[in-house]
Motif scaffolding. Structure first.
Motif, PDB file in Angstrom:
ATOM      1  N   LEU A 375       1.626  -3.987  -0.320  1.00  0.00           N
ATOM      2  CA  LEU A 375       1.550  -3.356   1.083  1.00  0.00           C
ATOM      3  C   LEU A 375       2.672  -3.747   1.549  1.00  0.00           C
ATOM      4  CD1 LEU A 375      -2.209  -3.726   1.934  1.00  0.00           C
ATOM      5  CD2 LEU A 375      -0.825  -1.471   1.854  1.00  0.00           C
ATOM      6  N   TYR A 376       3.369  -4.955   1.345  1.00  0.00           N
ATOM      7  CA  TYR A 376       4.437  -5.798   2.181  1.00  0.00           C
ATOM      8  C   TYR A 376       5.706  -4.894   1.507  1.00  0.00           C
ATOM      9  CZ  TYR A 376       7.973  -9.178   3.185  1.00  0.00           C
ATOM     10  OH  TYR A 376       9.248  -9.760   3.798  1.00  0.00           O
ATOM     11  N   VAL A 402      -1.520   6.368   5.583  1.00  0.00           N
ATOM     12  CA  VAL A 402      -1.904   6.958   4.296  1.00  0.00           C
ATOM     13  C   VAL A 402      -1.108   5.986   3.214  1.00  0.00           C
ATOM     14  CG1 VAL A 402      -1.567   9.277   2.971  1.00  0.00           C
ATOM     15  CG2 VAL A 402      -1.889   9.441   5.700  1.00  0.00           C
ATOM     16  N   GLN A 403      -0.040   5.989   3.282  1.00  0.00           N
ATOM     17  CA  GLN A 403       0.532   4.927   2.235  1.00  0.00           C
ATOM     18  C   GLN A 403      -0.205   3.594   1.936  1.00  0.00           C
ATOM     19  OE1 GLN A 403       4.784   3.921   2.820  1.00  0.00           O
ATOM     20  NE2 GLN A 403       4.051   1.690   2.975  1.00  0.00           N
ATOM     21  N   ALA A 404      -0.652   3.156   2.900  1.00  0.00           N
ATOM     22  CA  ALA A 404      -1.560   1.862   2.794  1.00  0.00           C
ATOM     23  C   ALA A 404      -2.912   2.064   2.258  1.00  0.00           C
ATOM     24  CB  ALA A 404      -2.129   1.198   4.072  1.00  0.00           C
ATOM     25  N   ILE A 527      -3.727   5.136 -15.203  1.00  0.00           N
ATOM     26  CA  ILE A 527      -3.369   6.421 -14.914  1.00  0.00           C
ATOM     27  C   ILE A 527      -3.487   6.814 -13.520  1.00  0.00           C
ATOM     28  CG2 ILE A 527      -3.396   8.902 -15.381  1.00  0.00           C
ATOM     29  CD1 ILE A 527      -4.003   8.330 -18.346  1.00  0.00           C
ATOM     30  N   ILE A 528      -4.670   6.795 -12.995  1.00  0.00           N
ATOM     31  CA  ILE A 528      -4.995   6.799 -11.536  1.00  0.00           C
ATOM     32  C   ILE A 528      -4.175   5.760 -10.812  1.00  0.00           C
ATOM     33  CG2 ILE A 528      -7.018   6.992 -10.020  1.00  0.00           C
ATOM     34  CD1 ILE A 528      -8.704   7.632 -12.197  1.00  0.00           C
ATOM     35  N   ALA A 529      -4.374   4.714 -10.919  1.00  0.00           N
ATOM     36  CA  ALA A 529      -3.696   3.793 -10.163  1.00  0.00           C
ATOM     37  C   ALA A 529      -2.117   4.096 -10.102  1.00  0.00           C
ATOM     38  CB  ALA A 529      -3.703   2.294 -10.627  1.00  0.00           C
ATOM     39  N   ALA A 530      -1.644   4.458 -11.023  1.00  0.00           N
ATOM     40  CA  ALA A 530      -0.084   4.779 -11.277  1.00  0.00           C
ATOM     41  C   ALA A 530       0.337   6.062 -10.277  1.00  0.00           C
ATOM     42  CB  ALA A 530       0.522   5.064 -12.684  1.00  0.00           C
ATOM     43  N   PHE A 531      -0.741   6.898 -10.391  1.00  0.00           N
ATOM     44  CA  PHE A 531      -0.567   8.383  -9.538  1.00  0.00           C
ATOM     45  C   PHE A 531      -0.516   7.841  -8.351  1.00  0.00           C
ATOM     46  CE2 PHE A 531      -2.550  11.814  -7.235  1.00  0.00           C
ATOM     47  CZ  PHE A 531      -1.615  12.832  -7.192  1.00  0.00           C
ATOM     48  N   LEU A 532      -1.458   7.126  -7.677  1.00  0.00           N
ATOM     49  CA  LEU A 532      -1.516   6.850  -6.341  1.00  0.00           C
ATOM     50  C   LEU A 532      -0.424   5.964  -6.002  1.00  0.00           C
ATOM     51  CD1 LEU A 532      -5.459   5.680  -6.538  1.00  0.00           C
ATOM     52  CD2 LEU A 532      -4.460   7.779  -5.254  1.00  0.00           C
ATOM     53  N   LEU A 533       0.050   5.101  -6.598  1.00  0.00           N
ATOM     54  CA  LEU A 533       1.414   4.192  -6.352  1.00  0.00           C
ATOM     55  C   LEU A 533       2.471   4.959  -6.224  1.00  0.00           C
ATOM     56  CD1 LEU A 533       0.708   0.895  -8.327  1.00  0.00           C
ATOM     57  CD2 LEU A 533       0.405   1.325  -5.789  1.00  0.00           C
ATOM     58  N   ALA A 538       6.190   8.049  -2.647  1.00  0.00           N
ATOM     59  CA  ALA A 538       7.031   9.134  -2.152  1.00  0.00           C
ATOM     60  C   ALA A 538       6.871   9.092  -0.621  1.00  0.00           C
ATOM     61  CB  ALA A 538       6.262  10.255  -2.555  1.00  0.00           C
ATOM     62  N   LEU A 539       5.711   8.613  -0.140  1.00  0.00           N
ATOM     63  CA  LEU A 539       5.569   8.631   1.411  1.00  0.00           C
ATOM     64  C   LEU A 539       6.560   7.535   2.060  1.00  0.00           C
ATOM     65  CD1 LEU A 539       1.844   8.615   2.142  1.00  0.00           C
ATOM     66  CD2 LEU A 539       3.600  10.080   2.977  1.00  0.00           C
ATOM     67  N   ALA A 540       6.664   6.286   1.136  1.00  0.00           N
ATOM     68  CA  ALA A 540       7.572   5.385   1.771  1.00  0.00           C
ATOM     69  C   ALA A 540       9.087   5.693   2.054  1.00  0.00           C
ATOM     70  CB  ALA A 540       7.482   3.925   0.752  1.00  0.00           C
ATOM     71  N   LEU A 541       9.310   6.532   0.928  1.00  0.00           N
ATOM     72  CA  LEU A 541      10.699   7.211   0.926  1.00  0.00           C
ATOM     73  C   LEU A 541      11.072   8.171   1.818  1.00  0.00           C
ATOM     74  CD1 LEU A 541      11.704   7.149  -2.882  1.00  0.00           C
ATOM     75  CD2 LEU A 541      12.293   5.406  -1.210  1.00  0.00           C
ATOM     76  N   TRP A 542       9.784   8.786   1.960  1.00  0.00           N
ATOM     77  CA  TRP A 542       9.891   9.881   2.981  1.00  0.00           C
ATOM     78  C   TRP A 542      10.358   9.263   4.532  1.00  0.00           C
ATOM     79  CZ3 TRP A 542       4.993  13.114   4.712  1.00  0.00           C
ATOM     80  CH2 TRP A 542       5.553  14.088   5.842  1.00  0.00           C
TER      81      TRP A 542
END
Length: 562
Positions: A375-376, A402-404, A527-533, A538-542
């Motif tokens: 998160l940091y 949403v990112q968090a 796989i699920i965790a990788a997709f979520l991260l 993507a949100l962070a870069l947005w």
């Protein structure tokens, strides 16, 4: 699919409860009974006060002041104004906003009195500030508070004779350093007539109104609030968080006095804070209804009280989904921790091996430590790694929330896949003890989920069958809904700067999830965790690459101190 039904049911119910708890009531229209608060009636005043920016000393500020004096007199209040000098810090800020060296204008408060049947009794004071910042019409901050007070006064008059005086203080120059409030509580003789204060504020443009601050030793004050308010929004956790942050409102100068005090605000739609878009059209009228309805309930209870609340030991308090308030003495938190510990011990006794216990503790630590670290890191990637525009970060709060959520969900999936979730972990109890020692009125945020998670585990194991599953789903849903509601409030309050707090709340979701979630394979979890991260990245870069939001305060380019 059937193996997921319990989990899906619990999450669905939790989301419904959280939405109920974070959604303000529907605004009442002009046909509402005269003794009730109507947001539609209050909006008439919002539109007048927030027709344009009205900074202290401006012609528009003078127009608003004249309008409010007329409105108060029309309501039957004895009304006047007082002038005091603007301090140097406020004058410097005003010169910087204006871009000139004009002489500092006076600070002009508005004070009014509605007489009660016994004027010798300590009075109830309603307070809000009527000035705005440079470049913002201030519909929420604080035209909403001003308009709510006018509608509260009208409704109070409609209820009948007042047992004690009702006072109104509309302060000037709050945005320049609480100048009006400081002068009143230091110099105005009317301050001696005050017994209780209700202050109305906002930091945003909507959402639920929350009682986020009280006077010290609030036991009696909160018991009266508990009895009086029909749909409460209150949090002693918010009060603790606010106390450790460098923020102030007009209530701050009053807190050194011997008053019973309540501070209300809404902080939803945070991008509208001090924004040029903070217009009447963009104000959430449900938030105005929520502020006014709570304020009216509490005002009438204070006016009607035989004696105003005195000093008593602080209470822990919080609303459950806005439906009812739970409050108890802070020391009772130790009893709740003991009950939660007994439930955890029951799970430990039922655990098959010590290895299971160790895996449960490791799962908790994984979510807290790795989650907080990610998160940091992702917050830095979103643009918090250098010079930032405070208001631009507020405008990004929803995306950061949403990112968090995505990061915390990834950590929970990994904990379930790698370590089987949380079984018989004492980490939560240890954390609850630490918080109870140092911030007892905030410890409920850990204790309540631990209790509900423990009850879900006991119900599934000891009741058994369909009834046990149904009870487990119910307790899990309440626990998750409670965490969703409070996570949303915390992320709105401190998320753009301190999203790491979400990791702790995510770890508290492990017990109910472990009880209801089917086993997750390591490969599927990865796989699920990788997709979520990746989605979180993507949100962070947005957020990082987005231009500065058009909603930011127009003076923020000056990098003025808050």
């Amino acid at each position: 699919m059937r193996k997921y039904l319990g989990l899906l049911a619990a999450v669905s119910i939790a989301l419904i409860l959280a939405i109920v708890g974070t959604t303000p009531p529907s605004p009442r229209d002009e046909t509402a009974p005269q003794t009730d608060f109507s947001a539609a009636r209050a909006m008439v005043d919002v539109r007048q006060v927030a027709a344009a920016p009205h900074v202290t000393g401006s012609a528009e500020n003078a127009r608003v002041r004249a309008y409010l004096v007329e409105r108060l007199r029309a309501l039957g209040l004895d009304t006047g104004t007082t002038a005091s000098p603007l301090g140097e810090q406020g004058a410097a800020r005003l010169r910087q906003w204006r871009g000139d060296e004009m002489a500092a204008p006076p600070v002009e408060n508005i004070f009014a009195r509605l007489g009660g049947s016994d004027p010798s009794l300590p009075a109830v004071l309603l307070m809000a500030h009527y000035d705005s910042v440079w470049g913002s019409a201030g519909a929420s901050d604080d035209a909403a508070g001003v308009a709510a007070i006018l509608e509260i006064v009208r409704a109070v008059k409609a209820k009948g004779a007042l047992p004690r005086d009702l006072l109104v203080l509309f302060t000037d120059a709050e945005e320049l350093g609480l100048e009006g409030a400081k002068y009143f509580f230091a110099n105005n003789s009317n301050r001696r007539r005050v017994g209780a204060i209700i202050n109305l504020e906002a930091r945003g443009g909507g959402g639920r109104t929350t009682l986020f601050q009280t006077s010290a030793q609030n036991g009696e004050a909160m018991r009266l609030y508990h009895r009086a308010v029909d749909r409460p929004g209150a949090s002693s956790l918010a009060a603790f968080v606010y106390s450790v942050l460098p923020n102030d409102t007009d209530l701050t100068p009053a807190l050194s006095g011997d008053y019973t005090a309540y501070n209300f605000a809404f902080i939803g739609r945070p991008g509208l804070y001090h924004s040029p878009d903070a217009t009447p059209e963009n104000l959430d009228q449900g938030a105005l209804q929520d502020m006014g309805a709570q304020g009216l309930d509490l005002t009438w209870a204070l006016l009607s009280a035989e004696t105003l609340p005195g000093k008593a030991a602080d209470l822990t308090f919080f609303d459950m989904f806005g439906l009812f308030l739970i409050s108890y003495p802070a020391w009772a938190g130790w009893l709740l921790i003991a009950a939660a510990a007994l439930l955890v011990i029951d799970q430990i006794r039922a655990a098959e091996t010590r290895k299971t216990m160790a895996r449960g503790s490791a799962a908790t630590l994984l979510v807290i430590l790795l989650g907080a670290g990610l998160l940091y890191l992702f917050n830095l990637l979103s643009g918090a790694d250098g010079a930032i525009n405070y208001y631009d970060r507020l405008a990004a709060t929803t995306r950061l929330e949403v990112q968090a959520l995505l990061i915390c969900a990834a950590m929970l999936v990994l904990a379930l896949a790698w370590l089987g979730g949380q079984r018989a972990s004492l980490i939560g109890i240890i954390l609850a003890i630490v918080v109870q020692l140092f911030a007892p009125t905030a410890a409920y945020i850990i204790v309540i989920p631990l209790l509900l998670g423990g009850l879900a585990a006991v119900a599934k194991r000891r009741v058994g069958g369909g009834g046990g599953i149904a009870l487990a789903v119910l307790f899990a849903a309440i626990s998750l809904g409670f965490l969703f509601q409070n996570s949303h409030a915390l992320m709105q309050g401190v998320g753009p700067a301190m999203p790491m707090v979400a990791a702790l709340l995510a770890a508290l979701a492990l017990p109910p999830l472990t009880i209801l979630a089917p086993p997750v394979s390591g490969r599927a979890g990865n796989i699920i965790a990788a997709f979520l991260l990746i989605a979180a990245l993507a949100l962070a870069l947005w957020v990082r690459l987005d231009p500065v939001a058009e909603t930011v305060a127009v003076y923020s380019e000056f990098r003025m101190p808050r």
